[in-house]
Enzyme design. Structure first.
Site, mmCIF file in Angstrom:
data_model
loop_
_atom_site.group_PDB
_atom_site.id
_atom_site.type_symbol
_atom_site.label_atom_id
_atom_site.label_comp_id
_atom_site.label_asym_id
_atom_site.label_seq_id
_atom_site.Cartn_x
_atom_site.Cartn_y
_atom_site.Cartn_z
ATOM 1 N N ARG A 53 11.871 -5.806 4.897
ATOM 2 C CA ARG A 53 11.697 -4.345 4.834
ATOM 3 C C ARG A 53 12.690 -3.641 5.764
ATOM 4 N NH1 ARG A 53 5.966 -1.721 5.538
ATOM 5 N NH2 ARG A 53 5.940 -2.963 7.451
ATOM 6 N N ARG A 71 -0.396 -9.242 13.135
ATOM 7 C CA ARG A 71 -0.989 -8.217 12.256
ATOM 8 C C ARG A 71 -1.832 -8.858 11.162
ATOM 9 N NH1 ARG A 71 4.219 -5.391 10.480
ATOM 10 N NH2 ARG A 71 2.915 -4.155 9.088
ATOM 11 N N ARG A 131 11.458 -2.173 11.309
ATOM 12 C CA ARG A 131 10.336 -1.674 12.106
ATOM 13 C C ARG A 131 10.041 -2.662 13.221
ATOM 14 N NH1 ARG A 131 5.323 0.206 8.325
ATOM 15 N NH2 ARG A 131 4.103 -1.023 9.801
ATOM 16 N N LYS A 151 0.834 -1.212 0.000
ATOM 17 C CA LYS A 151 0.000 0.000 0.000
ATOM 18 C C LYS A 151 0.867 1.260 0.000
ATOM 19 C CE LYS A 151 -2.032 -1.100 3.887
ATOM 20 N NZ LYS A 151 -1.353 -2.357 4.210
ATOM 21 N N ARG A 197 -9.711 0.796 8.342
ATOM 22 C CA ARG A 197 -9.241 -0.554 8.634
ATOM 23 C C ARG A 197 -10.264 -1.343 9.444
ATOM 24 N NH1 ARG A 197 -3.419 0.303 8.345
ATOM 25 N NH2 ARG A 197 -2.321 -1.546 8.990
HETATM 26 P P1 AP5 Z 1 4.857 -1.561 1.841
HETATM 27 O O1 AP5 Z 1 4.551 -0.769 0.636
HETATM 28 O O2 AP5 Z 1 5.557 -0.907 2.972
HETATM 29 O O3 AP5 Z 1 3.510 -2.291 2.343
HETATM 30 P P2 AP5 Z 1 2.286 -1.733 3.147
HETATM 31 O O4 AP5 Z 1 1.073 -2.395 2.562
HETATM 32 O O5 AP5 Z 1 2.309 -0.249 3.226
HETATM 33 O O6 AP5 Z 1 2.609 -2.429 4.543
HETATM 34 P P3 AP5 Z 1 2.643 -1.867 6.020
HETATM 35 O O7 AP5 Z 1 3.407 -2.852 6.854
HETATM 36 O O8 AP5 Z 1 3.051 -0.444 6.063
HETATM 37 O O9 AP5 Z 1 1.151 -2.026 6.344
HETATM 38 P P4 AP5 Z 1 0.444 -1.979 7.619
HETATM 39 O O10 AP5 Z 1 -0.906 -1.795 7.047
HETATM 40 O O11 AP5 Z 1 0.581 -3.116 8.556
HETATM 41 O O12 AP5 Z 1 1.160 -0.797 8.442
HETATM 42 P P5 AP5 Z 1 0.790 0.689 8.723
HETATM 43 O O13 AP5 Z 1 2.030 1.452 8.741
HETATM 44 O O14 AP5 Z 1 -0.340 1.131 7.868
HETATM 45 O O15 AP5 Z 1 5.653 -2.868 1.384
HETATM 46 C C1 AP5 Z 1 6.157 -3.802 2.338
HETATM 47 C C2 AP5 Z 1 7.577 -4.230 1.944
HETATM 48 O O16 AP5 Z 1 7.526 -4.977 0.738
HETATM 49 C C3 AP5 Z 1 8.524 -3.048 1.649
HETATM 50 O O17 AP5 Z 1 9.808 -3.399 2.074
HETATM 51 C C4 AP5 Z 1 8.465 -2.888 0.113
HETATM 52 O O18 AP5 Z 1 9.664 -2.343 -0.412
HETATM 53 C C5 AP5 Z 1 8.244 -4.328 -0.318
HETATM 54 N N1 AP5 Z 1 7.392 -4.451 -1.509
HETATM 55 C C6 AP5 Z 1 6.269 -3.731 -1.804
HETATM 56 N N2 AP5 Z 1 5.726 -4.155 -2.973
HETATM 57 C C7 AP5 Z 1 6.496 -5.195 -3.392
HETATM 58 C C8 AP5 Z 1 6.441 -6.079 -4.511
HETATM 59 N N3 AP5 Z 1 5.471 -5.994 -5.446
HETATM 60 N N4 AP5 Z 1 7.399 -7.052 -4.612
HETATM 61 C C9 AP5 Z 1 8.371 -7.162 -3.683
HETATM 62 N N5 AP5 Z 1 8.482 -6.348 -2.610
HETATM 63 C C10 AP5 Z 1 7.557 -5.389 -2.456
HETATM 64 O O19 AP5 Z 1 0.210 0.561 10.202
HETATM 65 C C11 AP5 Z 1 1.063 0.209 11.298
HETATM 66 C C12 AP5 Z 1 0.227 0.061 12.557
HETATM 67 O O20 AP5 Z 1 -0.411 1.318 12.852
HETATM 68 C C13 AP5 Z 1 -0.931 -0.932 12.463
HETATM 69 O O21 AP5 Z 1 -0.538 -2.240 12.750
HETATM 70 C C14 AP5 Z 1 -1.881 -0.356 13.525
HETATM 71 O O22 AP5 Z 1 -1.472 -0.682 14.818
HETATM 72 C C15 AP5 Z 1 -1.722 1.144 13.347
HETATM 73 N N6 AP5 Z 1 -2.691 1.702 12.379
HETATM 74 C C16 AP5 Z 1 -2.419 2.328 11.198
HETATM 75 N N7 AP5 Z 1 -3.546 2.691 10.574
HETATM 76 C C17 AP5 Z 1 -4.574 2.288 11.393
HETATM 77 C C18 AP5 Z 1 -5.985 2.351 11.292
HETATM 78 N N8 AP5 Z 1 -6.574 2.888 10.237
HETATM 79 N N9 AP5 Z 1 -6.704 1.820 12.307
HETATM 80 C C19 AP5 Z 1 -6.141 1.267 13.390
HETATM 81 N N10 AP5 Z 1 -4.804 1.159 13.541
HETATM 82 C C20 AP5 Z 1 -4.028 1.671 12.551
HETATM 83 MG MG MG Z 2 2.606 1.112 4.807
#
Ligand code: AP5
Ligand code: MG
Length: 212
Positions: free
Chosen positions: A123, A167, A156, A13, A88
């Site tokens: 990552r 997660r 992270r 994402k 979410r």
């Molecule tokens: P990346 O693009 O970073 O993936 P992502 O989908 O953004 O994954 P996140 O881990 O950031 O998602 P998340 O939803 O758990 O975390 P968030 O920060 O939102 O890609 C991942 C890796 O793969 C990278 O290294 C990238 O380079 C690689 N990659 C990408 N595409 C690729 C491909 N096609 N092929 C190979 N490699 C690839 O949230 C963190 C925490 O915050 C949550 O757990 C929760 O506690 C809280 N939080 C955030 N938003 C909310 C909400 N709305 N409600 C409640 N809690 C929330």
């Molecule tokens: Mg992300």
């Protein structure tokens, strides 16, 4: 265009949000990034969010709804935005509707759990500016150093293997129901995210009807 990016942790994402942001010149709003910044600065919200994030749980809906209300009211969101990782929960999606936020499309990036575990284990993020890399899929030019700001790259805390599994469990239980929520509203497009970053981008723009 007002977009939501839906998908499991590590589905890509954040990576795709950055690309769409450059291409369409609309801001990417990532609740994860906003919360990590708050934790880094030790704000009240950051302190409250930390235990949830570190354990792989979701941060309470009221905190997230507050963040989104404030962020979407800013001027740069007037001509469109990309919501990365929000909503979410069904409660968050309903809150957006109650706020009168119009959504054009919801993109669900589909990736199998086994691929997710590999991706998140590789990552690396910049401890200074938050830029994201991957040891094999998107390596930095110099080892452990950010290309953008020379900051140190770190793992992270919620990318530890046991937290990744938690997660994913939380995603399947609390976030996946949003796929049907938005399908029922005729907003959903599904994009396969298993292949390379460029492949996912191509499929995504095809589905959005935007030429690359
Ligand atoms: P990346 O693009 O970073 O993936 P992502 O989908 O953004 O994954 P996140 O881990 O950031 O998602 P998340 O939803 O758990 O975390 P968030 O920060 O939102 O890609 C991942 C890796 O793969 C990278 O290294 C990238 O380079 C690689 N990659 C990408 N595409 C690729 C491909 N096609 N092929 C190979 N490699 C690839 O949230 C963190 C925490 O915050 C949550 O757990 C929760 O506690 C809280 N939080 C955030 N938003 C909310 C909400 N709305 N409600 C409640 N809690 C929330
Ligand atoms: Mg992300």
């Amino acid at each position: 265009m007002n977009l939501i990016l839906l998908g499991a942790p590590g589905a890509g994402k954040g990576t795709q949000a950055e690309i769409i942001c450059d291409k369409l010149n609309i801001p990417a709003v990532s609740t994860g990034n906003i919360l990590r910044e708050a934790m880094k600065n030790g704000t009240e919200m950051g302190v409250r969010a930390k235990s949830f994030i570190d354990s792989g749980a979701l941060v309470p809906d009221d905190v997230i709804i507050g963040i989104i209300k404030e962020r979407l009211a800013q001027d740069d969101c007037k001509n469109g935005f990309i919501l990365d990782g929000v909503p979410r929960t069904v409660a968050q999606a309903e809150a957006l509707e109650e706020m009168g936020v119009q959504i054009d499309k919801v993109v669900d990036i589909e990736v199998l759990d086994d691929v997710i575990i590999q991706r998140l284990s590789g990552r690396r993020v910049c401890s200074a500016c938050g830029a994201s890399y991957h040891t094999t899929a998107k390596p930095s030019a110099r080892p452990d150093t950010c290309d953008r700001c020379n900051g140190a790259l770190i793992v992270r805390k919620d990318d530890e293997p046991s937290t990744i599994r938690e997660r994913l469990k939380v995603y399947h239980e609390q976030t996946e129901p949003l796929v049907e929520f938005y399908r029922a509203r005729g907003k959903l497009v599904v994009v396969q995210g298993q292949e390379t970053v460029a492949d996912t981008t191509r499929l995504l723009f095809e589905k959005l009807g935007v030429s690359l």
